[in-house]
Design a protein around this motif. Structure first.
Motif, PDB file in Angstrom:
ATOM      1  N   HIS A 250       0.839  -1.193   0.000  1.00 29.07           N
ATOM      2  CA  HIS A 250       0.000   0.000   0.000  1.00 29.07           C
ATOM      3  C   HIS A 250       0.878   1.249   0.000  1.00 29.07           C
ATOM      4  CE1 HIS A 250      -2.650  -3.094   1.987  1.00 29.07           C
ATOM      5  NE2 HIS A 250      -3.387  -2.714   0.967  1.00 29.07           N
ATOM      6  N   GLU A 255      -5.149   3.757   0.250  1.00 25.67           N
ATOM      7  CA  GLU A 255      -5.083   2.402  -0.292  1.00 25.67           C
ATOM      8  C   GLU A 255      -5.254   1.368   0.807  1.00 25.67           C
ATOM      9  OE1 GLU A 255      -1.663   1.569  -2.608  1.00 25.67           O
ATOM     10  OE2 GLU A 255      -2.252   2.872  -4.278  1.00 25.67           O
ATOM     11  N   ARG A 258      -8.879   1.009   1.711  1.00 24.83           N
ATOM     12  CA  ARG A 258      -9.657   0.282   0.701  1.00 24.83           C
ATOM     13  C   ARG A 258      -9.260  -1.192   0.637  1.00 24.83           C
ATOM     14  NH1 ARG A 258      -8.445   4.987  -2.416  1.00 24.83           N
ATOM     15  NH2 ARG A 258      -6.833   3.820  -3.554  1.00 24.83           N
TER      16      ARG A 258
END
Length: 318
Positions: A250, A255, A258
């Motif tokens: 990430h 990010e 998610r």
């Protein structure tokens, strides 16, 4: 019963960083192993074809390390003595954050199917007494400058030096993995900041919560995902590239938010042959945990995993 017998030679001691850049780097030195020692990994029952459809693939080609190559790598594994995962709070930390870390014991123990304990917090002043642990003052460019003066200076700790000279030396004798957790910002030789780093062979990890707390609703989620990833790395499992997985790389907090909580099928296979847990018990334990968190998506996911794997097990028996 299928078994893989591995002749152990030289074993690299590596650090894998989760950083602000999509690049990944490793540093470290080689550690001698007994060339006559033999490790046996039992791959019986490791197959997970039953749950492949529940996972989203993100690459057409296979880029992740294979199960056989993982077995041959002499991964960091529990034994009769080293079988506890320890969380080590480091530096200045609020009572709320320490409380949050204690809440993670239940989740991590179900995820890894091993005992998890929290060690007493070590004050920042004790860490700074170690000359080998490097620190610096840093101001993010996003804060801007006024008349040449830096604003919002933050004292950062160099992650690999904290790992090598403080986290690893404080690893208890019965620890298979120790994860240092700090509220202080971390940096590395190549990056202005990092979220964490891991020793793939030394059984240690480190995460910083400093940049994971912008959104109060996501703080625990971000820490849970980061801790899970670094601990899994410390079982010698590389970052995952082929599927959506908690072990994806990430580049930002967005990010991470998610991202998913679960392991890819191949990463889970590696963890299974390493630790030796029962898939059905793990699926049921995690399903029940997410019920307590009022997370219907994860309850449904692990319920489907449990049903699919139990049905396959019954079919194989018949």
């Amino acid at each position: 019963m299928k078994q893989i017998r591995i002749l152990i030679g030289l074993v690299p001691f590596l650090f894998l960083s989760c950083t602000s850049n999509s690049s990944e780097s490793t540093v470290g030195s080689k550690k001698e192993a007994d060339p006559n020692s033999i490790m046996v990994l039992d791959t019986t029952g490791a197959d997970l074809n039953s749950i492949l459809s529940l996972h989203k693939r993100v690459n057409f080609k296979n880029r992740d390390q294979s199960l056989i190559d993982y077995a041959k790598s002499n991964p960091n594994r529990p034994d009769s003595i080293r079988k506890v995962i320890y969380l080590l709070p480091l530096g200045d930390m609020s009572e709320a954050m320490e409380s949050l870390l204690n809440e993670e014991i239940a989740y991590l123990s179900k995820f890894f199917q091993l005992p998890v304990k929290v060690l007493p917090r070590i004050p920042f002043n004790d860490i700074k007494k170690i000359d080998s642990v490097k620190t610096r003052m840093y101001s993010s460019p996003s804060y801007g400058r006024i008349k040449g003066e830096n604003l919002n200076l933050t004292e950062q700790i160099e992650g690999n030096s904290l790992m090598e000279f403080f986290v690893l030396p404080n690893k208890p004798a019965d620890a298979i993995v120790i994860l240092g957790i700090t509220d202080h910002d971390l940096y590395s030789r190549n990056y202005n900041f990092i979220y964490g780093t891991s020793s793939l062979k030394g059984g240690a990890g480190l995460i910083s919560t400093h940049r994971l707390q912008d959104n109060p609703y996501e703080t625990q989620s971000n820490i849970r995902k980061s801790a899970t990833k670094q601990i899994a790395n410390a079982f010698s499992i590389f970052n995952v590239k082929d599927y959506l997985c908690v072990m994806n790389f990430h580049k930002s907090v967005e990010e991470l938010e998610r991202g998913v909580y679960y392991l890819s099928p191949l990463a889970l296979q590696k963890l299974k042959i390493n630790i030796g847990f029962d898939y059905n018990k793990r699926f049921a334990d995690l399903r029940d945990f997410w019920k307590t968190q009022d997370n219907p998506y994860m309850v449904d996911f692990y319920s489907k995993c449990l049903t699919a794997h139990m049905n396959l097990t019954k079919a194989e028996r018949n």
